[in-house]
Structure formats: structure tokens, C-alpha cells
Design an enzyme around this catalytic site. Structure first.
Site, short mmCIF file in Angstrom:
data_model
loop_
_atom_site.label_atom_id
_atom_site.label_comp_id
_atom_site.label_asym_id
_atom_site.label_seq_id
_atom_site.Cartn_x
_atom_site.Cartn_y
_atom_site.Cartn_z
N SER A 175 0.84 -1.21 0.00
CA SER A 175 0.00 0.00 0.00
C SER A 175 0.87 1.26 0.00
O SER A 175 0.55 2.25 -0.64
CB SER A 175 -0.90 0.00 1.24
OG SER A 175 -1.85 -1.04 1.14
N GLU A 187 -4.30 -3.95 -7.17
CA GLU A 187 -4.32 -2.57 -7.69
C GLU A 187 -4.83 -1.60 -6.63
O GLU A 187 -5.57 -0.65 -6.92
CB GLU A 187 -5.09 -2.48 -9.01
CG GLU A 187 -4.27 -3.16 -10.11
CD GLU A 187 -4.65 -2.79 -11.51
OE1 GLU A 187 -5.14 -1.67 -11.73
OE2 GLU A 187 -4.41 -3.62 -12.40
N1 COS Z 1 -1.85 11.31 -9.99
C1 COS Z 1 -0.77 12.11 -10.07
N2 COS Z 1 0.00 12.43 -9.01
C2 COS Z 1 -0.33 11.87 -7.82
C3 COS Z 1 -1.44 11.02 -7.66
C4 COS Z 1 -2.22 10.75 -8.81
N3 COS Z 1 -3.29 9.95 -8.74
N4 COS Z 1 -1.53 10.63 -6.38
C5 COS Z 1 -0.50 11.23 -5.75
N5 COS Z 1 0.21 11.97 -6.63
C6 COS Z 1 1.37 12.81 -6.33
C7 COS Z 1 1.05 13.80 -5.24
O1 COS Z 1 0.45 14.96 -5.78
C8 COS Z 1 2.40 14.08 -4.67
O2 COS Z 1 3.10 14.97 -5.53
P1 COS Z 1 4.10 16.11 -4.95
O3 COS Z 1 5.22 15.36 -4.32
O4 COS Z 1 4.50 16.89 -6.14
O5 COS Z 1 3.30 16.88 -3.94
C9 COS Z 1 3.09 12.74 -4.77
O6 COS Z 1 2.42 12.02 -5.81
C10 COS Z 1 3.05 11.93 -3.50
O7 COS Z 1 1.70 11.70 -3.19
P2 COS Z 1 1.23 11.26 -1.74
O8 COS Z 1 1.91 12.15 -0.74
O9 COS Z 1 -0.23 11.18 -1.74
O10 COS Z 1 1.86 9.80 -1.62
P3 COS Z 1 1.65 8.72 -0.50
O11 COS Z 1 2.97 8.10 -0.27
O12 COS Z 1 0.91 9.30 0.66
O13 COS Z 1 0.74 7.57 -1.20
C11 COS Z 1 -1.25 6.40 -1.91
C12 COS Z 1 -0.54 7.75 -1.63
C13 COS Z 1 -1.55 5.64 -0.61
C14 COS Z 1 -2.56 6.78 -2.58
C15 COS Z 1 -0.39 5.52 -2.84
O14 COS Z 1 0.78 5.08 -2.21
C16 COS Z 1 -1.15 4.30 -3.37
O15 COS Z 1 -1.97 4.42 -4.25
N6 COS Z 1 -0.88 3.13 -2.79
C17 COS Z 1 -1.44 1.90 -3.30
C18 COS Z 1 -0.53 1.30 -4.30
C19 COS Z 1 -1.21 0.23 -5.06
O16 COS Z 1 -2.32 0.38 -5.53
N7 COS Z 1 -0.54 -0.89 -5.20
C20 COS Z 1 -1.13 -1.99 -5.90
C21 COS Z 1 -0.12 -2.70 -6.68
S1 COS Z 1 0.19 -2.03 -8.21
S2 COS Z 1 -0.80 -3.20 -9.37
#
Ligand code: COS
Length: 384
Positions: A131, A365
Site C-alpha cells: 500500500s 491494484e
Molecule cells: N496522480 C498524479 N499524481 C499523484 C497522484 C495521482 N493519482 N496521487 C499522488 N500523486 C502525487 C502527489 O500529488 C504528490 O506529488 P508532490 O510530491 O508533487 O506533492 C506525490 O504524488 C506523492 O503523493 P502522496 O503524498 O499522496 O503519496 P503517498 O505516499 O501518501 O501515497 C497512496 C498515496 C496511498 C494513494 C499511494 O501510495 C497508493 O496508491 N498506494 C497503493 C498502491 C497500489 O495500488 N498498489 C497496488 C499494486 S500495483 S498493481
């Protein structure tokens, strides 16, 4: 309920449905039993241009439309979820190239994928970062015109059969913030240092190989980096925004397949001198299942339509679709097993396979807890 599909989408739906009814459904139980990747289904999909659906004609594809892909994945999933993953992962693994690739990278890597000669995979997850995708440890160090990658990935769908794998790795030297120091690379399976580890034994989607990957001094040309150095995390998130509706479609298809099976069975099965479908208890179950499926379809198609129209907040609509459709798949398949009673619990009927396959849609995902996090963050971002 009739969500207006255009002519292309209706034709693709019909073609995929007929092909899968004839050629994939009869294989589904064996694929599950053997746990082996169905190369014959991959060839069938390549031959009928099903693997070309995620790609636009300029790169050898036949569509590139998100809703069109959703409709195709939904149809395959009614019959065999493992088979639907061949198409879903072809899309997932090529999305980073489509979204961030240079013209040269697209021309080199997308056409063989569209023709189904090559398979793609998406390598983000690691043993210690699921995650928390930004917490990855795999590292790419620049040496001249190459990057040397060391580390490992886990839970990589199709990782052992893929030719083209997009790998995410840290490119920081001194511990910047995680989101800024991850980069994406196009890796070919023949590059020295690329190794496939063990295949996982799973509850469902058993014919879809879930692999560990290892990179031991894997040398990748700098020209294979996707986007700028440090742009990988945002790219990974954008890819998931685009791919989660595909998981919703998969879940929707499983639910529809299970519903059809349960309805047929309830009409045929007689107890107390009449078909069990005449009992209100069964009718109410079927009514709830159908209602949940309609709602899941509406959200799933809406998320595809939002992607096709490049609407804002696609992350949130993709997550809502994935969350709701996968919970629906779990509920509906569990009820289908219940309606089939003892027979639902046997491998002689596909209900139990559908229930096992449904479970993964709530997990991969992004777990459904992560989907709720994405939705809530979007809801709260403008609040005072
Ligand atoms: N589109 C574009 N940019 C994004 C974004 C998106 N959907 N979501 C986040 N970002 C950007 C943020 O804007 C931020 O940018 P800046 O550094 O310029 O401010 C950066 O990415 C970091 O974002 P954030 O601080 O939200 O990151 P986190 O580490 O808190 O993670 C989650 C956010 C939990 C949403 C993410 O880690 C996630 O989706 N985890 C699940 C992963 C997953 O689905 N794995 C499955 C296996 S892959 S098949």
C-alpha cells in the site's frame, strides 16, 4: 439499464462474448485446476485482436478507448477471470509507456504488445512496500548512459511470462522525499540481470502467474527511462487511476457470470415440489444481486467514460468504481454459492471458482481501504 455504448463498443462486446463463450468458458475450470498460464488463450486473443484493444491504431491497436477496454474485460470475466487478466495486464503494463513514453519508446514497444507478440507487466510492489508504494527499496544508479538496477519486486501479475516490464526504482542518492526520487524504466526480459523468482500459490486467478522478480546489476539504457528522473511515483499513481476501472470491469463480469449461473440454477432446481426460484427468499436474493450489479455497472462505465473524456478527479471515480464493483463481486458470488447450496461448494460448478476469483478484486491494484483513502482525500481537499 442501458448505458449508451457506441457501435465500436457494441461490436467488440459481441465479438468477445461469442469467442469466450465458445473457446474460453470450456477451458476455465481446467485453467483453474492446473494453475498454468493459458498460452492457448493468449494466442486466441492475439489472433482476434483482443490484445490490440488497449492501443490506438497509430501504434498497431484497434481502439485505445477506456470504456471499450472495460466492456471487453467485463465480457471475458463472465467466463474466466484468469483469461481476462491477460488483457488487463497488457493494458496495465503498457499504460506507463502510453502516458509517459517518448515517441521513440512508443513506436518501439507498443506495436509488438498490440499484436500480442509480446506481453507486458507492471512492477511496482515490493515485499516491504505494498500500500505504501513510495517506500520501495529497489534502486537504480546512473552510470554513464545506463542505469544499474538492484532489488526485487513481488506480486507481479504476469511477471514470469512478460517480455516488456515497467520497473519502478529509487533514483535518489541521499534520501529525498519518496515521491520525488522514484523513476520508471522499460525493462526487457532478455536484459542480463533480470531474473524471475518463485510463482505464488493462490486462492484464485490460479492460471495467472504472480511472480517475484529479482534485479541483479540489471543494466538498462538511460534511453529506457520513462519521463524524467524522479517522476516515477506520480506516473505510477496516474497509471493506477487509469487501470482501476479495469479491475472494476473484471469484478463486474464475475458478478454477472455468477448471477446468471445462480438464476439458471434456481429455475432448474426443484425442492418441495417446485423450482426454488419460486420461493421469495431466493427471489429477494436475486433482486439484491441484480440491483448491486446494475449499480456497479453504472459506476464502472462512468469511470471509463470519465477517462475517455479526460474529466477531472478521475482518481476518485476510478477508486469508487473499483471499490464498489469488487465488493459487489464478493457479495454476489457468495450469494451464488448459497443459492447453489451444496453444489455451490463443489468444484463441479463454477460458483466456488468465481467466489475465489472475486476476492482478489478487493485486494489488488490497491486494497479497498486504499481506494477509500483516495476517495476521502479527494472529497476533503477543497474543504475549509
Ligand atoms: N496522480 C498524479 N499524481 C499523484 C497522484 C495521482 N493519482 N496521487 C499522488 N500523486 C502525487 C502527489 O500529488 C504528490 O506529488 P508532490 O510530491 O508533487 O506533492 C506525490 O504524488 C506523492 O503523493 P502522496 O503524498 O499522496 O503519496 P503517498 O505516499 O501518501 O501515497 C497512496 C498515496 C496511498 C494513494 C499511494 O501510495 C497508493 O496508491 N498506494 C497503493 C498502491 C497500489 O495500488 N498498489 C497496488 C499494486 S500495483 S498493481
Amino acid at each position: 439499464m442501458d448505458f449508451s455504448l457506441n457501435e465500436e463498443q457494441q461490436q467488440i462486446r459481441e465479438m468477445v462474448h461469442d469467442l469466450c463463450l465458445e473457446r474460453v468458458e470450456p477451458r476455465a475450470a481446467e485453467i483453474d485446476e492446473s494453475g498454468e498460464f493459458p498460452w492457448d488463450v493468449k494466442e486466441l486473443f492475439a489472433k482476434h485482436d483482443i490484445l490490440a484493444i488497449p492501443f490506438t491504431p497509430e501504434y498497431g491497436g484497434i481502439s485505445g478507448g477506456a470504456l471499450t477496454l472495460i466492456v471487453a474485460v467485463e465480457e471475458i470475466s463472465k467466463f474466466c477471470v484468469t483469461s481476462s487478466l491477460i488483457l488487463s495486464v497488457q493494458s496495465l503494463g503498457s499504460l506507463p509507456i502510453w502516458l509517459a513514453g517518448t515517441e521513440e519508446q512508443k513506436r518501439r514497444y507498443l506495436p509488438p504488445l498490440a499484436r500480442g507478440e509480446h506481453l507486458a507487466a507492471y512492477a511496482l510492489t515490493e515485499p516491504g512496500s505494498g500500500s505504501d508504494a513510495g517506500g520501495m527499496r529497489t534502486r537504480a544508479i546512473k552510470r554513464g548512459d545506463r542505469y544499474v538496477i538492484n532489488g526485487s519486486k513481488t506480486f507481479i501479475t504476469g511477471g514470469s511470462v512478460a517480455d516488456t516490464i515497467v520497473v519502478f526504482a529509487r533514483t535518489d542518492q541521499d534520501g529525498d522525499t519518496p515521491a520525488r526520487n522514484i523513476s520508471a524504466f522499460i525493462v526487457e526480459k532478455t536484459m542480463p540481470g533480470f531474473k524471475v523468482g518463485k510463482l505464488e500459490k493462490k486462492l484464485g486467478i490460479r492460471g495467472s502467474p504472480t511472480a517475484q522478480l529479482f534485479f541483479e546489476d540489471l543494466e538498462v539504457p538511460a534511453a529506457n527511462r520513462l519521463g524524467g528522473e524522479g517522476e516515477g511515483f506520480r506516473l505510477a499513481m496516474r497509471v493506477l487511476d487509469h487501470s482501476r476501472p479495469g479491475i472494476a470491469a473484471q469484478a463486474l463480469g464475475i458478478a454477472e457470470g455468477a448471477f446468471d449461473l445462480a438464476r439458471r440454477y434456481a429455475r432448474d432446481r426443484h425442492q418441495f415440489g417446485k423450482p426454488i426460484v419460486e420461493f421469495q427468499g431466493i427471489q429477494f436474493m436475486l433482486a439484491d444481486m441484480a440491483t448491486q450489479i446494475e449499480a456497479a455497472r453504472a459506476l464502472t462505465y462512468a469511470s471509463g467514460d470519465a477517462l475517455d473524456r479526460s474529466l477531472p478527479d478521475i482518481g476518485s471515480s476510478s477508486s469508487m468504481a473499483k471499490l464498489f464493483a469488487s465488493d459487489t463481486a464478493m457479495r454476489v458470488t457468495t450469494d451464488a454459492v448459497q443459492i447453489l447450496g451444496g453444489y455451490g461448494y463443489l468444484r463441479d460448478f463454477p460458483a466456488e471458482r468465481m467466489m475465489r476469483d472475486a476476492k482478489i478484486t478487493q485486494i489488488y491494484e490497491g486494497t479497498n481501504e486504499i481506494q477509500r483513502f483516495v476517495i476521502a482525500r479527494e472529497l476533503l481537499k477543497d474543504s475549509a
